[in-house]
Design a protein around this motif. Sequence first.
Motif, mmCIF file in Angstrom:
data_model
loop_
_atom_site.group_PDB
_atom_site.id
_atom_site.type_symbol
_atom_site.label_atom_id
_atom_site.label_comp_id
_atom_site.label_asym_id
_atom_site.label_seq_id
_atom_site.Cartn_x
_atom_site.Cartn_y
_atom_site.Cartn_z
ATOM 1 N N ASP A 35 0.841 -1.198 0.000
ATOM 2 C CA ASP A 35 0.000 0.000 0.000
ATOM 3 C C ASP A 35 0.877 1.250 0.000
ATOM 4 O OD1 ASP A 35 -2.612 -1.244 0.196
ATOM 5 O OD2 ASP A 35 -2.020 -1.811 2.231
ATOM 6 N N ILE A 36 1.995 1.150 0.710
ATOM 7 C CA ILE A 36 2.926 2.277 0.836
ATOM 8 C C ILE A 36 4.348 1.733 0.780
ATOM 9 C CG2 ILE A 36 3.743 4.168 2.315
ATOM 10 C CD1 ILE A 36 0.994 4.110 3.689
ATOM 11 N N ILE A 37 5.181 2.400 0.002
ATOM 12 C CA ILE A 37 6.615 2.119 0.001
ATOM 13 C C ILE A 37 7.300 3.417 0.400
ATOM 14 C CG2 ILE A 37 8.640 1.532 -1.398
ATOM 15 C CD1 ILE A 37 6.793 -0.212 -3.116
ATOM 16 N N PHE A 69 4.001 6.153 -2.736
ATOM 17 C CA PHE A 69 5.451 5.985 -2.768
ATOM 18 C C PHE A 69 6.030 7.267 -2.182
ATOM 19 C CE2 PHE A 69 9.299 5.322 -5.806
ATOM 20 C CZ PHE A 69 10.014 4.702 -4.786
ATOM 21 N N ILE A 70 6.687 7.142 -1.039
ATOM 22 C CA ILE A 70 7.233 8.296 -0.335
ATOM 23 C C ILE A 70 8.750 8.198 -0.368
ATOM 24 C CG2 ILE A 70 7.291 9.569 1.843
ATOM 25 C CD1 ILE A 70 4.545 8.214 2.486
ATOM 26 N N LEU A 71 9.377 9.188 -0.968
ATOM 27 C CA LEU A 71 10.825 9.204 -1.124
ATOM 28 C C LEU A 71 11.401 10.388 -0.354
ATOM 29 C CD1 LEU A 71 9.317 8.795 -4.120
ATOM 30 C CD2 LEU A 71 11.613 8.107 -4.668
ATOM 31 N N SER A 72 12.409 10.124 0.446
ATOM 32 C CA SER A 72 13.083 11.213 1.148
ATOM 33 C C SER A 72 14.571 10.915 1.200
ATOM 34 C CB SER A 72 12.488 11.409 2.547
ATOM 35 O OG SER A 72 12.659 10.250 3.325
ATOM 36 N N GLY A 73 15.312 11.884 1.706
ATOM 37 C CA GLY A 73 16.761 11.772 1.691
ATOM 38 C C GLY A 73 17.339 12.360 0.418
ATOM 39 N N ILE A 74 16.534 13.171 -0.257
ATOM 40 C CA ILE A 74 16.916 13.751 -1.542
ATOM 41 C C ILE A 74 17.527 15.124 -1.312
ATOM 42 C CG2 ILE A 74 16.069 14.452 -3.814
ATOM 43 C CD1 ILE A 74 13.498 12.688 -3.010
ATOM 44 N N ILE A 75 18.773 15.287 -1.675
ATOM 45 C CA ILE A 75 19.420 16.586 -1.562
ATOM 46 C C ILE A 75 18.855 17.480 -2.673
ATOM 47 C CG2 ILE A 75 21.440 16.028 -2.965
ATOM 48 C CD1 ILE A 75 21.677 18.011 0.264
ATOM 49 N N GLU A 76 18.650 18.737 -2.366
ATOM 50 C CA GLU A 76 17.986 19.655 -3.299
ATOM 51 C C GLU A 76 18.618 19.667 -4.693
ATOM 52 O OE1 GLU A 76 16.208 24.144 -3.176
ATOM 53 O OE2 GLU A 76 18.136 23.802 -2.205
ATOM 54 N N SER A 77 19.923 19.542 -4.781
ATOM 55 C CA SER A 77 20.589 19.588 -6.086
ATOM 56 C C SER A 77 20.251 18.379 -6.971
ATOM 57 C CB SER A 77 22.103 19.691 -5.908
ATOM 58 O OG SER A 77 22.599 18.542 -5.239
ATOM 59 N N GLU A 120 2.113 13.898 -5.790
ATOM 60 C CA GLU A 120 1.024 14.485 -5.010
ATOM 61 C C GLU A 120 1.480 15.689 -4.212
ATOM 62 O OE1 GLU A 120 -2.198 13.395 -5.004
ATOM 63 O OE2 GLU A 120 -1.683 11.920 -6.525
ATOM 64 N N ARG A 121 2.721 15.592 -3.691
ATOM 65 C CA ARG A 121 3.196 16.650 -2.789
ATOM 66 C C ARG A 121 4.701 16.610 -2.677
ATOM 67 N NH1 ARG A 121 0.862 17.562 3.283
ATOM 68 N NH2 ARG A 121 1.728 19.624 3.541
ATOM 69 N N VAL A 162 9.327 13.619 -1.476
ATOM 70 C CA VAL A 162 8.321 13.605 -2.537
ATOM 71 C C VAL A 162 7.321 12.493 -2.232
ATOM 72 C CG1 VAL A 162 7.928 13.373 -5.011
ATOM 73 C CG2 VAL A 162 10.054 14.402 -4.201
ATOM 74 N N ILE A 163 6.041 12.842 -2.268
ATOM 75 C CA ILE A 163 4.971 11.877 -2.026
ATOM 76 C C ILE A 163 4.250 11.668 -3.360
ATOM 77 C CG2 ILE A 163 2.861 11.390 -0.737
ATOM 78 C CD1 ILE A 163 3.976 13.387 1.401
ATOM 79 N N CYS A 164 4.180 10.415 -3.777
ATOM 80 C CA CYS A 164 3.631 10.063 -5.100
ATOM 81 C C CYS A 164 2.557 8.992 -4.976
ATOM 82 C CB CYS A 164 4.745 9.478 -5.987
ATOM 83 S SG CYS A 164 6.268 10.409 -6.004
ATOM 84 N N THR A 165 1.756 8.900 -6.025
ATOM 85 C CA THR A 165 0.835 7.781 -6.176
ATOM 86 C C THR A 165 1.111 7.127 -7.524
ATOM 87 O OG1 THR A 165 -0.855 9.247 -7.078
ATOM 88 C CG2 THR A 165 -1.011 8.707 -4.731
ATOM 89 N N LYS A 166 0.769 5.873 -7.633
ATOM 90 C CA LYS A 166 1.025 5.128 -8.860
ATOM 91 C C LYS A 166 0.194 5.687 -10.008
ATOM 92 C CE LYS A 166 1.685 0.363 -10.357
ATOM 93 N NZ LYS A 166 1.643 -1.033 -9.915
ATOM 94 N N ASN A 167 0.830 5.892 -11.145
ATOM 95 C CA ASN A 167 0.170 6.398 -12.342
ATOM 96 C C ASN A 167 -0.482 5.215 -13.053
ATOM 97 O OD1 ASN A 167 -0.579 7.395 -14.823
ATOM 98 N ND2 ASN A 167 1.297 8.553 -15.130
#
Length: 129
Positions: free
Chosen positions: A58-60, A86-94, A110-111, A121-126
């Motif tokens: 449901d969530i990764i 799909f929630i991704l973090s740890g992303i450096i701005e560059s 999504e956000r 970045v918070i995403c949903t499956k396309n």
Amino acid sequence: GVLSIAAKAMGADTVYAYDIDEIATRVSKENIAYNAYASDVIVKENNLLVGIADQEADIIVANILAEILLLLLPDAYKNLKDDGYFILSGIIESKKAELIAALISNVEIEREKQMKDWVCVICTKNLED
């Protein structure tokens, strides 16, 4: 480990935690032992989601460098349920633009959240693919 403990604290049912590093998985198990409500979290050594074909999520959630997130994208998309997040973090701005460009073909963004130089970045499956 911390993300899996937080997921259980927020009410997640079945939680899998993967890391390629034996020390990280060992420490995750130790931290889980301090949190009885998270005692059923399944912790395994694995290279991202490679070979994890039979688990729909449901969530990764992944909190790792953008370069590693780019490698994770194809398997995460396969494992994500149609209505999943799909929630991704740890992303450096560059690195944000490169990651967003790779995401756009597979997910709906999504956000976005940013704290100083770090992006989430918070995403949903396309489902149009």
